[in-house]
Design a protein around this motif. Structure first.
Motif, PDB file in Angstrom:
ATOM      1  N   UNK A  71       3.190  -6.319   0.242  1.00 21.53           N
ATOM      2  CA  UNK A  71       2.175  -5.324  -0.034  1.00 21.53           C
ATOM      3  C   UNK A  71       1.185  -5.658  -1.322  1.00 21.53           C
ATOM      4  N   UNK A  72       2.198  -6.091  -2.502  1.00 18.56           N
ATOM      5  CA  UNK A  72       1.338  -6.149  -3.608  1.00 18.56           C
ATOM      6  C   UNK A  72       0.839  -7.587  -3.943  1.00 18.56           C
ATOM      7  N   UNK A  74      -0.186  -9.253  -1.345  1.00 19.69           N
ATOM      8  CA  UNK A  74      -1.302  -9.514  -0.384  1.00 19.69           C
ATOM      9  C   UNK A  74      -2.554  -8.832  -1.361  1.00 19.69           C
ATOM     10  N   UNK A  75      -2.360  -7.537  -1.920  1.00 17.69           N
ATOM     11  CA  UNK A  75      -3.629  -6.496  -2.263  1.00 17.69           C
ATOM     12  C   UNK A  75      -4.024  -7.152  -3.531  1.00 17.69           C
ATOM     13  N   UNK A  76      -2.968  -7.705  -4.600  1.00 16.07           N
ATOM     14  CA  UNK A  76      -3.554  -7.761  -5.915  1.00 16.07           C
ATOM     15  C   UNK A  76      -3.503  -9.447  -6.266  1.00 16.07           C
ATOM     16  N   UNK A  79      -5.960 -10.871  -1.561  1.00 16.16           N
ATOM     17  CA  UNK A  79      -7.115 -10.184  -1.204  1.00 16.16           C
ATOM     18  C   UNK A  79      -7.967 -10.068  -2.114  1.00 16.16           C
ATOM     19  N   UNK A  80      -7.708  -9.559  -3.322  1.00 18.54           N
ATOM     20  CA  UNK A  80      -8.921  -9.178  -4.071  1.00 18.54           C
ATOM     21  C   UNK A  80      -8.355  -9.376  -5.630  1.00 18.54           C
ATOM     22  N   UNK A  84      -7.571  -8.033 -14.771  1.00 15.84           N
ATOM     23  CA  UNK A  84      -7.299  -6.763 -15.534  1.00 15.84           C
ATOM     24  C   UNK A  84      -6.619  -7.033 -16.776  1.00 15.84           C
TER      25      UNK A  84
END
Lengths: 176, 586
Positions: A71-72, A74-76, A79-80, A84
């Motif tokens: 999940x992380x 893919x998300x971080x 995908x985007x 930070x």
């Protein structure tokens, strides 16, 4: 053929343990024992196989950490990716220290909940489930041993159970 | 059977308690009626809760501007209260999980209530970030869900998001841990319930628990694994809460000591709150035999140790500020101790570091009144700790022209009081409807740690057969083959207690209970006994039963005989435990 069972009621955990050993010695089949609290060593004395719930918990934990990682990642990362505080946003492994807390939490989350759900399903526990203890006293201070009595002499069996310390014996015929 | 426990260990269950006594004592508050003081406290809590709801509605409709925040102090009571409640929520899982792993049997009397307290206080904690969002109906935006606003996700680098995961995992796992432990106890209440509605509710709650040997085997394994999972979990939760501060660059927050320091502080405040609640509860629902002075003493020792850890952390922070050579850091701590918020700092120091040191004295830590006072003091101190860390680090920031003070508005205060009210509303409802002690677990330690059995063992007696209680057991062996009733004289093994034989009413009740002599004795008011009304009293008098003394001698034989003779409410006397009640009255 109608199967019959004998319900032998005991009023003490130590007496029950001894009785289980006696009954086992006679090669009688114990269908089940209902107790108000966990009697330690009873499962071994009855010859119950050890439970594998701890193993399932480990496997569920593995699922949890995998879900968190995928999940992380893919998300971080895929995908985007975002900048930070200059943390590496292009590589999961390099940014991993920031992901450790969630990886840990999801491992625990999956392991705990899925294990408990497995336990509830295996032991048939859910809302609106009817209780199956044959005698209400078995949640207070009585212990009930259910023995398979099909094709056996009830009288003889009852007399034997009295010698093991049973205080009440009921022969139940199941019409089947 | 090995029920051995070193004689030097004090009994964990005092009084002459059998398994059946455990059932009766724990079910009593559930089956009984609430007394006046319960209603009074509940009403006060409910009013506070309603006031809190009012203030939350005011906040949501008017915005966060209704709080006392300003451009310098942008975080104050909301986060203070959040951390305070999460901290209190640490004791429950610590008691049930860590103490289970360390095989501490004394946890059994307090784990149920401590876990309830955990869940209720985490609920309070969760309220603060949600209302601080300003638009609480959008709270689901913190979840990692793909949304319709473009491919924008939550930030997994942020400790605030870690908090979301940590707290929700903690809350849900604690809830499941608590509920699983409750199943056998709900089943016990279900099997005793006579009113159909009660029976229905507790059947639903007990999930059909039957107490099979296999179920117990799984139950114990699940408890152990959950304890193993919950132990690092409980440590992680407050660690992550401390990251909210420690990963920032604000002087006074930016310290690596925060995780262990916060965890120790959380355990400290959580144990104090458990003490506060249980010291009252044991009295109100008469569980002094289960939650003994020894339990309170052990809790006090944990409070003393964790309080000292917190003290060391405070001093380490001061030392590190000086040793770092960073002026901002040094000023932040100097300002805490000597600035305009010095009163808060020194309240914190006195409450958290100084007051627990009294617990070194056995006399003080065994005093119930003193423990209660200290537990309140510690909770006040721990609130100040969070206030000091948060507000004093912010109110004098890098730009002296922005220096300011924080003063809460009535909304800040109202929401805080409201959460205290909500917490007590939940806890009071729990205390009336839930089995407040894990009775199935307590029964497992009766023969090793119960005073009755310790005495029996010390007198050299075997404990085999001593689990039977004369009120539920005894009489001849009943054999029922094809509905025919055969009474057999029981074969007694050596050392077994002889239980009187039942000769089917050939003798009258008074032969066994003792007769009443109107000339020398005074009749007692039997109606005082719960379950005996005027009609039943009349019937008992006809049978020659007039005194508590007589009723207190009743066993299951007499109950059966009585049921046969009176023909009303079969099983009533046993269920209401007339003998036990009369024993307390005589």
């Amino acid at each position: 053929m109608a199967s019959t069972v004998i319900h032998a009621i005991y009023t003490d955990d130590d007496v029950l343990m001894n009785a289980v050993k006696e009954v086992k010695k006679k090669h009688l089949h114990i269908n089940d024992i209902f107790t108000p609290f966990p009697v330690h060593g009873l499962d071994k004395a009855m010859g119950l196989a050890p439970t594998r719930l701890a193993i399932t918990a480990f496997l569920y934990g593995c699922v949890g950490i995998t879900v968190a990682t995928l999940m992380m990642n893919f998300i971080m990362i895929e995908d985007w990716p975002q900048n930070i505080g200059g943390k590496p946003s292009f590589s999961y492994i390099e940014n991993m220290p920031a992901f450790v807390p969630i990886m840990f939490e999801l491992t625990v989350f999956f392991a705990a909940h899925l294990m408990v759900i497995t336990f509830y399903l295996r032991s048939k526990l859910w809302p609106f489930k009817k209780a199956e203890n044959p005698d209400v006293r078995t949640t207070d201070d009585h212990f009930l041993m259910e023995i398979d009595a099909t094709g056996k002499d009830g009288e003889e069996l009852a007399n034997f159970l009295v010698t093991t310390g049973a205080v009440e014996i009921n022969l139940i015929a199941n019409e089947a | 059977m090995a029920h051995y426990e070193a004689p030097i260990r004090r009994p964990l269950v005092t009084g002459d308690k059998t398994y059946h006594d455990v059932t009766l004592d724990i079910v009593a508050p559930v089956e009984g009626r609430a007394n006046k003081s319960w209603w009074i406290v509940f009403s006060i809590a409910l009013v506070a809760f309603l006031w809190g709801i009012g203030c939350i509605i005011y906040t949501v409709t008017n915005g966060i501007g209704s709080w006392g925040l300003n451009k310098t102090v942008g975080w104050a009571w909301d986060i203070t209260n959040f951390v305070w409640w999460v901290g209190i929520g640490h004791a429950g899982t610590l008691i049930s999980a860590v103490l289970l792993l360390f095989r501490q049997k004394w946890r059994m009397a307090i784990n149920r209530s401590a876990e309830a307290m955990t869940i209720f206080s985490v609920v309070q904690a969760g309220l603060f970030p949600i209302i601080h969002m300003g638009r609480p109906w959008l709270a689901y935006w913190v979840l990692p869900i793909p949304n319709q606003f473009g491919s924008l996700w939550v930030n997994f680098n942020s400790p605030l998001l870690w908090d979301v995961f940590a707290i929700s995992t903690y809350l849900s796992v604690s809830l499941v841990f608590w509920w699983t432990g409750l199943l056998p106890d709900f089943a016990m209440i279900r099997d005793r319930a006579v009113k159909p509605f009660q029976k229905k509710i507790y059947s639903l709650l007990a999930f059909g628990w039957s107490g099979r040997a296999k179920d117990w085997q799984r139950f114990e394994e699940v408890s152990l694994v959950l304890a193993g999972l919950a132990t690092p979990l409980v440590l992680s939760v407050h660690t992550i809460v401390s990251f909210d501060f420690a990963t920032s660059v604000i002087p006074g927050w930016h310290t690596t000591i925060f995780p262990p320091y916060f965890v120790a502080g959380a355990v400290f405040s959580g144990f104090a709150m458990v003490n506060t609640l249980l010291i009252i509860m044991r009295k109100v629902v008469s569980l002094e035999n289960y939650i003994t002075v020894q339990h309170i003493e052990l809790m006090n020792i944990v409070i003393m140790i964790t309080g000292s850890i917190v003290g060391v952390a405070y001093i380490t922070e001061l030392f590190m500020a000086w040793y770092s050579g960073v002026e901002y850091e040094q000023y932040a701590f100097l300002n805490r101790a000597t600035g305009p918020y010095a009163w808060a700092y020194w309240s914190m120091m006195i409450c958290n570091v100084f007051s627990p040191q009294f617990m070194w004295f056995p006399k003080l830590r065994r005093s119930i009144m003193f423990s209660f006072i200290i537990s309140i003091v510690v909770n006040i101190g721990m609130w100040f700790e969070r206030f000091v860390i948060i507000v004093t680090s912010l109110h004098r920031d890098y730009l002296p022209s922005s220096w300011t003070m924080f003063s809460p508005t009535f909304v800040d205060i109202g929401i805080f009081i409201g959460t205290i009210g909500f917490f007590f509303v939940l806890f009071l409802l729990y205390a009336r409807t839930f089995p407040v002690i894990a009775q199935a677990e307590v029964k497992t330690i009766m023969k090793s740690s119960g005073e009755r059995y310790k005495k029996l063992r010390e007198s050299g007696q075997s404990l085999v057969g001593t689990g039977a209680d004369p009120r539920t057991s005894g009489g001849p062996v009943k054999i029922n083959l094809d509905g025919a009733y055969i009474a057999k004289p029981q074969e007694l093994s050596k050392g077994e207690t002889v239980i009187a034989e039942d000769n089917h009413g050939a003798e009258s009740l008074t032969d066994r209970l003792g007769s009443f002599d109107a000339a020398t004795q005074k009749a007692d008011d039997l109606k005082v006994i719960n379950g005996i009304g005027p009609k039943m009293e009349e019937k008992l008098n006809v049978l020659g039963i007039y005194t508590y003394e007589q009723v207190s001698r009743m066993t299951s034989n007499e109950y059966t005989l009585l049921d046969n003779l009176t023909g009303s409410f079969p099983g009533r006397a046993e269920r209401d435990d007339w003998a036990g009640q009369a024993n307390n009255l005589k």
